[in-house]
Design a protein around this motif. Structure first.
Motif, PDB file in Angstrom:
ATOM      1  N   MET A 145      52.212  52.789  27.969  1.00 36.74           N
ATOM      2  CA  MET A 145      51.483  53.218  28.256  1.00 36.74           C
ATOM      3  C   MET A 145      51.247  53.741  29.969  1.00 36.74           C
ATOM      4  SD  MET A 145      48.482  50.612  28.623  1.00 36.74           S
ATOM      5  CE  MET A 145      49.078  49.819  28.988  1.00 36.74           C
ATOM      6  N   ALA A 146      50.996  54.797  30.704  1.00 37.42           N
ATOM      7  CA  ALA A 146      51.520  54.972  32.047  1.00 37.42           C
ATOM      8  C   ALA A 146      51.083  54.130  32.664  1.00 37.42           C
ATOM      9  CB  ALA A 146      50.249  56.032  32.198  1.00 37.42           C
ATOM     10  N   TYR A 147      51.422  53.562  33.607  1.00 37.60           N
ATOM     11  CA  TYR A 147      51.643  52.450  34.806  1.00 37.60           C
ATOM     12  C   TYR A 147      50.944  52.557  35.946  1.00 37.60           C
ATOM     13  CZ  TYR A 147      54.519  48.319  36.189  1.00 37.60           C
ATOM     14  OH  TYR A 147      54.891  47.724  37.548  1.00 37.60           O
ATOM     15  N   GLY A 148      49.841  51.833  36.088  1.00 36.68           N
ATOM     16  CA  GLY A 148      48.645  52.358  36.898  1.00 36.68           C
ATOM     17  C   GLY A 148      48.328  51.759  38.106  1.00 36.68           C
ATOM     18  N   PHE A 149      48.523  52.373  39.250  1.00 34.82           N
ATOM     19  CA  PHE A 149      48.244  52.035  40.397  1.00 34.82           C
ATOM     20  C   PHE A 149      47.903  51.063  41.442  1.00 34.82           C
ATOM     21  CE2 PHE A 149      47.548  51.762  45.101  1.00 34.82           C
ATOM     22  CZ  PHE A 149      48.189  52.785  45.674  1.00 34.82           C
ATOM     23  N   LEU A 150      47.246  50.212  40.195  1.00 36.62           N
ATOM     24  CA  LEU A 150      46.451  48.131  40.402  1.00 36.62           C
ATOM     25  C   LEU A 150      47.813  47.779  39.722  1.00 36.62           C
ATOM     26  CD1 LEU A 150      42.544  48.142  40.285  1.00 36.62           C
ATOM     27  CD2 LEU A 150      44.328  48.539  43.250  1.00 36.62           C
ATOM     28  N   ASP A 151      48.643  47.984  38.613  1.00 39.12           N
ATOM     29  CA  ASP A 151      49.437  47.656  38.168  1.00 39.12           C
ATOM     30  C   ASP A 151      50.837  46.786  39.021  1.00 39.12           C
ATOM     31  OD1 ASP A 151      48.002  46.990  35.917  1.00 39.12           O
ATOM     32  OD2 ASP A 151      48.953  48.963  34.498  1.00 39.12           O
ATOM     33  N   ILE A 152      50.715  47.815  40.708  1.00 37.61           N
ATOM     34  CA  ILE A 152      51.911  47.904  40.810  1.00 37.61           C
ATOM     35  C   ILE A 152      51.984  47.073  42.611  1.00 37.61           C
ATOM     36  CG2 ILE A 152      53.155  49.212  42.834  1.00 37.61           C
ATOM     37  CD1 ILE A 152      53.532  51.206  40.864  1.00 37.61           C
ATOM     38  N   ALA A 153      50.179  47.231  42.687  1.00 43.90           N
ATOM     39  CA  ALA A 153      49.787  46.862  43.785  1.00 43.90           C
ATOM     40  C   ALA A 153      48.693  45.224  43.537  1.00 43.90           C
ATOM     41  CB  ALA A 153      48.507  47.892  44.803  1.00 43.90           C
ATOM     42  N   VAL A 154      48.686  45.269  43.002  1.00 43.55           N
ATOM     43  CA  VAL A 154      47.663  43.186  42.327  1.00 43.55           C
ATOM     44  C   VAL A 154      49.218  42.569  42.077  1.00 43.55           C
ATOM     45  CG1 VAL A 154      46.093  42.360  41.330  1.00 43.55           C
ATOM     46  CG2 VAL A 154      45.253  45.211  42.145  1.00 43.55           C
ATOM     47  N   THR A 155      48.966  42.145  42.973  1.00 40.94           N
ATOM     48  CA  THR A 155      50.040  40.204  42.693  1.00 40.94           C
ATOM     49  C   THR A 155      49.379  39.533  42.647  1.00 40.94           C
ATOM     50  OG1 THR A 155      50.558  40.330  45.349  1.00 40.94           O
ATOM     51  CG2 THR A 155      51.998  42.104  44.413  1.00 40.94           C
ATOM     52  N   PRO A 156      49.958  38.313  42.126  1.00 37.94           N
ATOM     53  CA  PRO A 156      49.716  36.943  42.259  1.00 37.94           C
ATOM     54  C   PRO A 156      48.579  36.958  43.810  1.00 37.94           C
ATOM     55  CG  PRO A 156      51.443  36.508  41.015  1.00 37.94           C
ATOM     56  CD  PRO A 156      51.044  38.342  41.950  1.00 37.94           C
ATOM     57  N   SER A 157      49.317  36.868  44.603  1.00 35.63           N
ATOM     58  CA  SER A 157      48.886  36.651  45.926  1.00 35.63           C
ATOM     59  C   SER A 157      47.229  37.514  46.394  1.00 35.63           C
ATOM     60  CB  SER A 157      49.342  36.745  47.364  1.00 35.63           C
ATOM     61  OG  SER A 157      49.990  38.171  47.212  1.00 35.63           O
ATOM     62  N   VAL A 158      47.151  38.736  45.585  1.00 38.63           N
ATOM     63  CA  VAL A 158      45.752  39.650  45.408  1.00 38.63           C
ATOM     64  C   VAL A 158      45.318  39.077  44.616  1.00 38.63           C
ATOM     65  CG1 VAL A 158      45.596  41.964  44.984  1.00 38.63           C
ATOM     66  CG2 VAL A 158      47.194  42.092  46.770  1.00 38.63           C
ATOM     67  N   LEU A 159      45.419  38.861  43.550  1.00 36.05           N
ATOM     68  CA  LEU A 159      44.338  38.409  42.949  1.00 36.05           C
ATOM     69  C   LEU A 159      43.998  37.131  43.223  1.00 36.05           C
ATOM     70  CD1 LEU A 159      46.402  38.110  39.447  1.00 36.05           C
ATOM     71  CD2 LEU A 159      44.134  39.300  40.012  1.00 36.05           C
ATOM     72  N   ALA A 160      44.512  35.999  44.218  1.00 33.35           N
ATOM     73  CA  ALA A 160      43.983  34.640  45.034  1.00 33.35           C
ATOM     74  C   ALA A 160      42.977  35.214  46.323  1.00 33.35           C
ATOM     75  CB  ALA A 160      44.880  34.011  45.009  1.00 33.35           C
ATOM     76  N   VAL A 161      44.009  35.901  46.805  1.00 31.96           N
ATOM     77  CA  VAL A 161      41.831  36.447  47.995  1.00 31.96           C
ATOM     78  C   VAL A 161      40.886  37.214  47.054  1.00 31.96           C
ATOM     79  CG1 VAL A 161      42.088  38.068  49.335  1.00 31.96           C
ATOM     80  CG2 VAL A 161      44.144  37.101  49.008  1.00 31.96           C
ATOM     81  N   GLN A 162      41.328  38.176  45.969  1.00 29.02           N
ATOM     82  CA  GLN A 162      40.190  38.768  45.229  1.00 29.02           C
ATOM     83  C   GLN A 162      39.164  37.636  44.817  1.00 29.02           C
ATOM     84  OE1 GLN A 162      41.407  41.064  42.229  1.00 29.02           O
ATOM     85  NE2 GLN A 162      42.129  42.721  43.979  1.00 29.02           N
ATOM     86  N   LYS A 163      39.963  35.695  44.512  1.00 30.98           N
ATOM     87  CA  LYS A 163      39.262  35.143  44.134  1.00 30.98           C
ATOM     88  C   LYS A 163      38.376  34.501  44.985  1.00 30.98           C
ATOM     89  CE  LYS A 163      38.848  31.252  40.624  1.00 30.98           C
ATOM     90  NZ  LYS A 163      40.298  30.366  39.888  1.00 30.98           N
TER      91      LYS A 163
END
Length: 208
Positions: free
Chosen positions: A1-19
């Protein structure tokens, strides 16, 4: 499966801020843009029309470094659907980006088209290629009429890219774009001046 841009950019800390900001539901389970691991004709044309881009690297101390790279239009070459390359010309000889890349080959590019309010983001790995190691590649990226000292070639292997929305991009235009836009006005003005001169000559000939 192709590697998505957000697979690279979104880290646990990014997920925490999104939440924390209430946007996590927008991106949870996001499956789009996974085809963005190959340059299409659309990206090729966009890249070929650029005369500059911004390149971000990270130092061994963890500090990011963003450098503007510029040159003749099209100096960033699409070698194939997953490879870019450009001539690395001598600048102020600080070599900060090169030093960073020697320790960590990951890079992020942002290519801007201010006039059309378009922005292309690229994640890639960079290889520094000596001129004598690949003369054909060096010849491909060289612009003979561009008077600068070529030191090496930087070859980039694409991981993923993404397009940004045009929101908050202020339109700006180059001198060449402005010149092209006003050409019809210049032609119209020249025609009116010619017609005006002709009418003045006719009026002078009739004594009026």
């Amino acid at each position: 499966m192709a590697y998505g841009f957000l697979d690279i950019a979104v880290t646990p800390s990014v997920l925490a801020v999104q939440k924390a900001m209430g946007s996590d539901a927008m991106w949870s389970g996001f499956k789009g843009h996974r085809e963005f691991d190959r340059f299409t004709a659309n990206e090729r044309a966009f890249i070929a029309d650029r005369d500059s881009f911004y390149m971000a690297t990270v130092s061994e101390s963890g500090w990011p470094y963003v450098q503007h790279r510029g040159g003749p239009r099209g100096f960033l070459k699409v070698i194939d659907d997953r490879t870019l390359a450009f001539a690395d010309y001598r600048g102020n000889r600080q070599y900060i980006s090169l030093g960073n890349l020697a320790a960590d080959d990951r890079v992020s590019l942002i290519l801007m088209d201010y006039a059309r309010r378009a922005r292309l983001k690229i994640f890639a790995h960079v290889e520094m290629v000596a001129l004598e190691d690949d003369p054909e590649l060096a010849a491909l990226v060289t612009v003979p009429e561009y008077k600068a000292k070529l030191e090496r070639v930087l070859r980039l292997r694409l991981e993923s890219f993404d397009w940004n929305c045009p929101q908050h991009i202020t339109p700006r235009f180059t001198e060449a774009e402005i010149d092209a836009a006003v050409q019809p006005l210049r032609k119209r003005l020249a025609l009116l001046e010619s017609e005006n001169a002709k009418l003045r000559a006719e009026l002078s000939a009739t004594g009026e």
